[in-house]
Write an enzyme that holds these catalytic residues in place. Structure first.
Site, mmCIF file in Angstrom:
data_model
loop_
_atom_site.group_PDB
_atom_site.id
_atom_site.type_symbol
_atom_site.label_atom_id
_atom_site.label_comp_id
_atom_site.label_asym_id
_atom_site.label_seq_id
_atom_site.Cartn_x
_atom_site.Cartn_y
_atom_site.Cartn_z
ATOM 1 N N ASP A 77 -2.106 12.321 -6.115
ATOM 2 C CA ASP A 77 -2.694 11.233 -5.502
ATOM 3 C C ASP A 77 -4.332 11.113 -5.379
ATOM 4 O OD1 ASP A 77 -0.130 9.581 -4.929
ATOM 5 O OD2 ASP A 77 -0.267 10.738 -2.700
ATOM 6 N N ASP A 97 3.781 5.708 -9.718
ATOM 7 C CA ASP A 97 2.203 5.644 -9.294
ATOM 8 C C ASP A 97 1.356 6.000 -10.313
ATOM 9 O OD1 ASP A 97 4.961 4.997 -7.393
ATOM 10 O OD2 ASP A 97 3.503 5.504 -6.254
HETATM 11 N N1 GLY Z 1 3.908 5.680 -3.580
HETATM 12 C C1 GLY Z 1 2.545 5.103 -4.049
HETATM 13 C C2 GLY Z 1 3.223 4.099 -2.980
HETATM 14 O O1 GLY Z 1 3.963 3.373 -2.286
HETATM 15 O O2 GLY Z 1 2.952 2.460 -4.225
#
Ligand code: GLY
Length: 408
Positions: free
Chosen positions: A126, A187
């Site tokens: 992230d 993501d």
């Molecule tokens: N895991 C990131 C999202 O909720 O999109």
């Protein structure tokens, strides 16, 4: 407002080349007015974030507003929070639009709280959301070299999660056992933008190759033939071969989780921007068309397109914001007819998002209602969520810039 634009939006839409298809909805959106409204909401948020002594705790980041609550639920900026970059990013975009020096000061203070993440072991993928959504917008607004250094440092750390045997960035080191292999999630396509930027701006040039390889491996394995994606792709740790596609936040392994698909739309748009390779443009169109074909009438997706409750399923406004912002960019890369279609869809999404159905009233400081975070975990269902607001103000900033340019 610095970017304040007066005049007919119908003329703007015409200049943008979408007069036929966009005039009815574009007439309902004045991006500058929306940015002024966002600025007012940002100031309301800052008031609610003050403690009784009038001070703000800059280590606590707004995350969501659920139910009837009228204040942000905040989470510590570090160490294991993927959303900490969005609020600083909103402040930077608001500063860029408003020129309000107090907002700049708040943006600087919130951005500073992220620094300590850079000196901890890499938790997961992230880092792009954390540092590009904050420092990236901060650098764009101010040119502060400290933000550039932070982006480059975060990019080097993210690069350490790249597994050359697999050809992708590991999403969750802590979940290797749970998934039975190297896990990659859709993501992560959003985090490639930071690697591309770092490689172009004095960082390690190999980060470009990592980003391209990740996009290529993901394109080859992470999608079904119809262009819809799995949330998670699991790869064999020894051979690097694709083992299976499954979900973490969607309805089922075979369903289409709306935000996952929105990350794909935005992610491949960026990969095409950075590489100019046609295979990525074609793919961006394919995943976009798969998303658009599934939308309900108001252009805001259900949290998962295959939730069997159909119209009773909660929406995910955040996915709509991500796609609207991406389409304003992607529409410039595709053939003219497709560009008209994509801009028209973006405008319809933004018209819907900026209607009373999705915008908050005076009782909440967030911009938007009706996003869904992690439905299988039962969290953030039909809530205001910080990343919906982030991509909303980004989309409105992009639209304002387009309208501004075309009015000159
Ligand atoms: N895991 C990131 C999202 O909720 O999109």
């Amino acid at each position: 407002m610095k970017l304040k634009v007066m005049g007919s939006l119908i003329a703007a839409a015409s200049c943008l080349g979408c007069y036929q298809s966009c005039t009815t909805v574009s007439a309902e959106i004045n991006a500058q007015d929306e940015l002024v409204w966002c600025h007012d909401k940002v100031n309301k948020s800052l008031v609610t974030l003050c403690a009784d002594n009038g001070n703000i705790d800059y280590t606590m980041m707004p995350r969501n507003i659920e139910g009837n609550s009228s204040v942000w639920h905040c989470r510590p900026a570090v160490p294991e929070e993927w959303c900490s970059g969005f609020w600083p990013g909103i402040l930077w975009m608001d500063y860029a639009a408003s020129g309000d020096e107090n907002i700049r000061k708040q943006a600087e203070l919130y951005t500073s709280s992220l620094k300590s993440i850079l000196y901890k072991p890499v938790f997961d993928h992230d880092l792009g959301f954390l540092f590009f959504c904050s420092c990236g917008k901060g650098f764009e607004a101010t040119g502060n070299p400290e933000y550039k250094s932070m982006i480059i440092q975060a990019s080097d750390s993210l690069g350490t999660l790249f597994n050359p045997t697999v050809g992708t960035i590991l999403a969750w080191p802590r979940h290797i056992k749970d998934f039975g292999g190297h896990n990659t999630i859709m993501d992560t396509m959003m985090n490639l933008e930071m690697l591309f930027w770092a490689a172009r701006n004095g960082g390690n040039p190999n980060l470009y190759d990592i980003a391209v390889k990740h996009a290529e491996t993901t394109m080859n394995n992470h999608f079904r033939p119809d262009g819809t994606c799995y949330h998670v792709a699991v790869y064999d740790l020894e051979t690097g071969k694709f083992k299976r596609g499954c979900t973490h936040q969607g309805y089922s392994d075979s369903s289409v989780w709306a935000r996952g698909q929105s990350w794909a739309v935005y992610g491949y748009t960026v990969v095409y921007r950075e590489t100019k390779e046609k295979r990525f443009l074609d793919f961006a169109e394919k995943v976009t068309d798969a998303y658009l074909a599934r939308l309900p009438e108001d252009y805001i997706p259900y949290w998962d397109f295959d939730d069997p409750r159909g119209e009773a399923a909660p929406r995910d406004a955040s996915a709509a914001c991500v796609v609207a912002s991406a389409l304003l960019e992607l529409s410039n890369y595709v053939k003219p007819d497709k560009g008209i279609k994509y801009r028209d869809n973006a405008m319809k999404m933004l018209a819907s998002l900026s209607s009373d159905k999705y915008k908050t009233d005076d009782s909440k400081p967030a911009f938007l209602l009706h996003s869904t975070g992690h439905h299988p975990a039962g969290t953030e269902i039909d809530a205001s969520i910080i990343y919906a607001d982030y991509y909303y103000i980004e989309a409105m900033s992009r639209l304002a810039a387009m309208q501004n340019a075309k009015m000159k």
